[in-house]
Design an enzyme around this catalytic site. Structure first.
Site, PDB file in Angstrom:
ATOM      1  N   SER A 148      56.574 -22.058 -12.476  1.00 30.93           N
ATOM      2  CA  SER A 148      56.846 -23.313 -11.774  1.00 30.93           C
ATOM      3  C   SER A 148      57.935 -23.096 -10.709  1.00 30.93           C
ATOM      4  CB  SER A 148      57.233 -24.391 -12.786  1.00 30.93           C
ATOM      5  OG  SER A 148      57.198 -25.668 -12.210  1.00 30.93           O
ATOM      6  N   GLU A 242      45.856 -28.882 -12.498  1.00 26.51           N
ATOM      7  CA  GLU A 242      47.232 -29.285 -12.215  1.00 26.51           C
ATOM      8  C   GLU A 242      47.472 -29.501 -10.725  1.00 26.51           C
ATOM      9  OE1 GLU A 242      50.462 -26.410 -12.639  1.00 26.51           O
ATOM     10  OE2 GLU A 242      48.976 -24.930 -13.268  1.00 26.51           O
ATOM     11  N   HIS A 272      50.302 -27.753 -17.103  1.00 24.19           N
ATOM     12  CA  HIS A 272      51.212 -26.969 -16.269  1.00 24.19           C
ATOM     13  C   HIS A 272      52.019 -25.997 -17.139  1.00 24.19           C
ATOM     14  CE1 HIS A 272      54.022 -26.041 -13.081  1.00 24.19           C
ATOM     15  NE2 HIS A 272      55.032 -26.544 -13.759  1.00 24.19           N
TER      16      HIS A 272
END
Length: 302
Positions: A148, A242, A272
């Site tokens: 991320s 996502e 995610h």
């Protein structure tokens, strides 16, 4: 899992016009403290050794497979929107990479927004990489990883190393990387209904806390818009459902267009950074093993 704790924060941010920046910053600090407390009792498995370190004033951990002579190293940068996450929240994932990639994994507690906006986190990531190089870890034995926001930070780290004149690490593994903080990827809207964790408004708020006075589309903030030439070989994993799907696709395409090596593995109906569910989801364990094989294929162990 800690990802679930993002849901109430996301629900509270349905309109940026209704969110006071100072209040959002306070929410981030409270949620960060809660997540850290929630994960502090993670047990160290019998096959992993942990060494605590201080790197340039930041806490760090070196996780190694017990009994292995490996000299393969990985620097792992945790996710959390540049405002959440810690050594505690991502220790199990770091240990999984140590185990499956047969690597010594260095994780660093880099500084987070809103207290420390850009470039603080990047400076800490660079310091950790420099520390490894100073210990004699050669680039061919080094991999970089991140999920991320940590994935975006990993790409920024590769770009910074190149600007400094350092050789690139041997490999880089990115899990659902966030590389466009202007949130302009088409999937930000196309997958809004299928992503249970993230949404544009929430991510825009985190991006603004991290960027400070920098434009969100600045290459310094969004590495997707920076120079993608000459980066380490990339292995990117992302869920088809996502909102960051197209961040991953655009990054891989951009690297390939510059003549670099990049591959993408897309998995259906996963949340995610599903790899954090390594102990619970077979798909997560499979993805970690797949990324680990990439690391082992491109890095030297001795």
């Amino acid at each position: 899992m800690w990802h679930e704790m993002l849901w109430p924060l996301a629900a509270a941010q349905q309109s940026m016009d209704l969110v006071n920046r100072q209040m959002l910053a306070s929410q981030c600090r409270l949620l960060r403290d809660y997540l850290n407390e929630l994960n502090t009792n993670c047990r160290l498995p019998h096959d992993i050794e942990l060494m605590t370190l201080d790197i340039n004033g930041r806490a760090a951990e070196l996780l190694s497979p017990k009994g292995s002579p490996t000299q393969r190293y990985m620097l792992y940068l945790h996710g959390g929107g540049f405002a959440l996450g810690s050594l505690d929240t991502h220790r199990e994932l770091a240990m999984a990479f140590a185990r499956h990639a047969d690597a010594r994994v260095l994780a660093i507690d880099y500084r987070l927004a809103p207290d420390y906006p850009w470039p603080a986190g990047l400076e800490d990531a660079l310091a950790a990489c420099h520390w490894l190089l100073e210990q004699g870890v050669t680039p061919e034995r080094l991999a970089i990883g991140g999920d991320s926001a940590g994935g975006g930070l990993a790409v920024s780290l590769l770009q910074s190393l190149r600007r400094e004149g350092h050789r690139q690490p041997a490999a880089c593994v990115l899990l659902s990387p966030w590389v466009d903080l202007s949130c302009s990827s088409p999937s930000m809207d196309l997958n809004a209904a299928t992503d249970p964790l993230l949404n544009r408004v929430q991510m825009r708020a985190f991006a603004e806390l991290y960027a400070g006075k920098q434009p969100l589309d600045s290459p310094a903030i969004s590495p997707l818009f920076g120079d993608l030439q000459g980066l380490a070989p990339l292995h990117v994993q992302v869920s088809l459902q996502e909102v960051l799907r197209d961040d991953a696709r655009r990054l891989v395409q951009g690297v390939q267009q510059q003549g670099g090596r990049a591959e993408i593995k897309e998995t259906a109906w996963m949340p995610h950074v599903w790899q954090l569910l390594y102990r619970y989801l077979p798909q997560a364990a499979s993805s970690v093993r797949q990324a680990s094989r990439f690391i082992k294929a491109f890095t030297a162990a001795a």
